[in-house]
Structure formats: C-alpha cells, structure tokens
Design a protein around this motif. Structure first.
Motif, PDB file in Angstrom:
ATOM      1  N   THR A 198       8.207  -3.469 -28.333  1.00 59.54           N
ATOM      2  CA  THR A 198       8.257  -4.682 -27.492  1.00 59.54           C
ATOM      3  C   THR A 198       6.884  -5.089 -26.989  1.00 59.54           C
ATOM      4  O   THR A 198       5.972  -4.253 -26.889  1.00 59.54           O
ATOM      5  N   THR A 258       6.801  -8.617 -33.331  1.00 55.08           N
ATOM      6  CA  THR A 258       7.687  -7.507 -32.971  1.00 55.08           C
ATOM      7  C   THR A 258       8.861  -7.379 -33.941  1.00 55.08           C
ATOM      8  O   THR A 258       9.318  -6.269 -34.245  1.00 55.08           O
ATOM      9  N   GLU A 259       9.320  -8.509 -34.442  1.00 51.82           N
ATOM     10  CA  GLU A 259      10.507  -8.522 -35.309  1.00 51.82           C
ATOM     11  C   GLU A 259      10.318  -7.734 -36.597  1.00 51.82           C
ATOM     12  O   GLU A 259      11.289  -7.381 -37.260  1.00 51.82           O
ATOM     13  N   ASP A 276      12.700  -8.546 -27.479  1.00 47.32           N
ATOM     14  CA  ASP A 276      11.828  -9.685 -27.732  1.00 47.32           C
ATOM     15  C   ASP A 276      12.483 -10.987 -27.259  1.00 47.32           C
ATOM     16  O   ASP A 276      13.674 -11.030 -26.956  1.00 47.32           O
ATOM     17  N   THR A 313      13.981 -14.697 -27.572  1.00 47.19           N
ATOM     18  CA  THR A 313      14.691 -15.545 -28.521  1.00 47.19           C
ATOM     19  C   THR A 313      15.084 -16.836 -27.813  1.00 47.19           C
ATOM     20  O   THR A 313      15.341 -16.842 -26.605  1.00 47.19           O
ATOM     21  N   THR A 346      14.207 -16.740 -35.501  1.00 50.24           N
ATOM     22  CA  THR A 346      13.350 -15.601 -35.845  1.00 50.24           C
ATOM     23  C   THR A 346      14.175 -14.331 -36.054  1.00 50.24           C
ATOM     24  O   THR A 346      13.933 -13.583 -37.008  1.00 50.24           O
ATOM     25  N   LEU A 347      15.149 -14.097 -35.186  1.00 49.27           N
ATOM     26  CA  LEU A 347      15.992 -12.904 -35.339  1.00 49.27           C
ATOM     27  C   LEU A 347      16.774 -12.985 -36.651  1.00 49.27           C
ATOM     28  O   LEU A 347      16.856 -12.018 -37.404  1.00 49.27           O
ATOM     29  N   ASN A 395      14.828 -12.354 -39.743  1.00 47.08           N
ATOM     30  CA  ASN A 395      14.484 -10.934 -39.869  1.00 47.08           C
ATOM     31  C   ASN A 395      15.716 -10.021 -39.873  1.00 47.08           C
ATOM     32  O   ASN A 395      15.581  -8.809 -39.713  1.00 47.08           O
ATOM     33  N   LEU A 429      18.086  -9.416 -37.766  1.00 47.16           N
ATOM     34  CA  LEU A 429      18.283  -8.617 -36.552  1.00 47.16           C
ATOM     35  C   LEU A 429      19.412  -9.239 -35.733  1.00 47.16           C
ATOM     36  O   LEU A 429      19.512 -10.466 -35.643  1.00 47.16           O
TER      37      LEU A 429
END
Ligand code: ATP
Ligand code: PRP
Ligand code: MG
Length: 282
Positions: free
Chosen positions: A116, A142-143, A156, A158, A163-164, A167, A169
């Motif tokens: 993080t 970080t992702e 992180d 959002t 982005t999540l 990736n 996640l």
C-alpha cells in the motif's frame, strides 16, 4: 495567511478552480513555482504534494490546507481541524486481492503481505480487526504487486473501479471513504482570515446545484407564485414601474427549475429569467 494546495495530480486543477470561484483566485501562478499570490494580498498559496499538505499545515508552513481526507488520515497529524468537506476527489480506500485467489475476508491476511501507499491507515485498519499482516509500503502502481508475488493483497484508492478490474483484483473490504477537505491548524482555525476563506469556499458549495429565478407576476397572483416557488426562505418581492405587477426573485434547486417555470407560467408569470449562482452566503 497561507493555503497549501496540491501542486499537481488530479486535485490540482479542481482546487484552483474552486479558489477562483470563491473569489480568491491565484495570480501569476506559473508552473513549478512554490508560492503564488492570490487576488487577496493577505492570502498566499503554497504548492505542495497532496500527501505532504497535512504535515505542512501541522508544522506551520501553511495555515490551512486542501487535500484528500485519505492523506490527512495517513499523515497522522492530530492538531488540525477539518473545516469543510469540499465534495470532490471522492474515492474509497479498499482492501483488494486477486479475484482468483483465496483471500475472501480481511482475516485471511494474518501473516500474509499487504502492499500500500497508505501504511499508517492500513495498519490502523488491521489493528482494529485484530489481524496482523506484514505491510509493505510502495509509492505507486500498487495494483501490480499481487501479480509479481510481492503481496497477497493491496490497500489502494478506487473510484470508478477500472484499475482494479483491469488488474483482476476484487474488493475484499472498504477501509475508508475519502473526499477533499479544507482543514486548518488548531491554533489558527478561529482567525478572521481563516474564517473568511471558509465562508468563501462554503458559499461556492452552497451555490452548487442552485439557480436564481427572476420573473414578473401580477400582484394579485403573488400568493400563487409563492406557492410555486420552493425558494430558500421565500422569494424576494420587488415593486416595478408597471402598476399591478411585481418582480419576484428566488433561489431554486436546479432539479426543481423545469417544473417551477411551467407552474409559474400557469399562474401568470412573465419575463422569467433563470441564471447560475456563483456564490451564496447565508
Ligand atoms: N481515482 C481517484 N478518484 C478520486 N479521487 C482520487 C483518485 N485517486 C486519487 N484521488 C484523490 O487524490 C489524492 C491525490 O492523488 P493523485 O493521484 O492526484 O496524487 P498523487 O498520486 O498522490 O500525486 P503524486 O503524483 O505527487 O504522487 C488522493 O490522495 C485521493 O484523495
Ligand atoms: O477506480 P479508478 O477510477 O480506476 O481509480 C483508481 C486509480 O486512481 C489512482 O491512480 P491515479 O490515476 O491517480 O494514478 P497514479 O497512480 O499515478 O497516482 C489510484 O491510485 C488508482 O490507481
Ligand atoms: Mg494517484
């Protein structure tokens, strides 16, 4: 009086725009400059990284600051007071882990690794749950860390979730909600100049989503006009040159304008004018 504002990043432009709308616009604020003047000779702007702003305010380099609540929490400073939620830069700090992995809840991270940019907030969060992962501080991207075996999960920011998703996640839990705040060092929070800045910024927030309506109406229909206008504290009624006619001014919620204008026409209003409001000081 000095205001610390983000020198770059996504908070920079909206912050300067807000100051401008509040009537304390930055003058000769060329790029890469540390300080800038504002239209008020007593107010200077200090450009700093979003993450450093709480510290700058706490230390006295600036008196008030504008940055994300996540940054205020991460800095751990406690001698600053929040004055206003400025309602932009809205995001969430979340605990996220690979979608196809075996981390389903925060407790699954005991003894595991979490990467993080927010180690302080992350440690507080896990302490609150009685869970004890190793926390690795990173300064960006970080992702990526769960995909290069650096971490089992991340904490992180959002907002849209793009982005999540990109990736792969998934969100395991929410750590905190953030938006941009105006805050001041405790010992200056009641200074007249600080209060003036607070009032000016509040007036912009209070005006947002509102419209100013002006119209002429037959005097004998004034009660009907007042019924239609859900104005703040009732409309202002002014005499005009034309006998039997009055001018009516009112502040109306933007979403109520369409209906209000139609209803006003039905009760005999004419010359209806709808304008934006820049600031509203109550
Ligand atoms: N995706 C987002 N949506 C909404 N607000 C965000 C988002 N990402 C960041 N923020 C807010 O903006 C603040 C600053 O983020 P930004 O990315 O602009 O700067 P930074 O990455 O810290 O800057 P630097 O480039 O100096 O490292 C965050 O602390 C958070 O409050
Ligand atoms: O949910 P989303 O809408 O995808 O937003 C989340 C992303 O936004 C921020 O990064 P930013 O764009 O500020 O880039 P940075 O890593 O350079 O700070 C944050 O660090 C996330 O990576
Ligand atoms: Mg960022």
């Amino acid at each position: 009086m000095r205001i610390a504002v983000p020198n770059k990043g996504r908070l920079h432009d909206p912050t300067l725009e807000l100051l401008d709308r509040a009537g304390i616009g930055v003058e000769n604020g060329a790029d890469r400059q540390l300080y800038a003047d504002t239209v008020d000779p007593e107010i200077t702007v200090l450009y700093a990284r979003a993450a450093d702003i709480p510290e700058y305010v706490a230390d006295g380099a600036a008196d008030v600051g504008i940055t994300g609540y996540d940054q205020v929490r991460e800095s751990g400073v406690d001698d600053v007071a929040e004055l206003l939620d400025l309602d932009f830069g809205k995001c969430r700090l979340v605990l996220a882990a690979p979608e196809d992995g075996d981390i389903a809840e925060p407790g699954d991270l005991d003894g595991k690794t979490v990467a993080t940019e927010f180690p302080t907030v992350t440690r507080e969060y896990f302490d609150g749950l009685g869970v004890d992962p190793e926390i690795v501080e990173v300064t960006g991207a970080t992702e990526l860390t769960p995909h290069v075996e650096m971490a089992d999960a991340i904490v992180d920011i959002t907002s849209t979730g793009t982005t999540l998703r990109v990736n792969r996640l998934g969100i395991v839990d929410e750590v905190l909600q953030s938006s941009v705040r105006l805050f001041a060092r405790e010992d200056v929070r009641d200074d007249p100049k600080v209060r003036q800045v607070e009032t000016a910024l509040r007036s912009v927030l209070d005006a947002s989503g509102k419209r100013y309506l002006m119209l002429n109406a037959p005097e004998d229909r004034l009660d009907d006009v007042k019924d239609v206008l859900p104005g703040l504290g009732g409309p202002t009624v002014l005499d005009v040159d034309e006998p039997g006619t009055v001018a009516v001014h009112a502040v109306v919620e933007e979403r109520a304008v369409f209906e209000a204008v139609n209803d006003l026409k039905d009760v005999g209003a004419s010359g209806i004018l709808v304008t934006e409001i820049e600031r509203l000081v109550e």
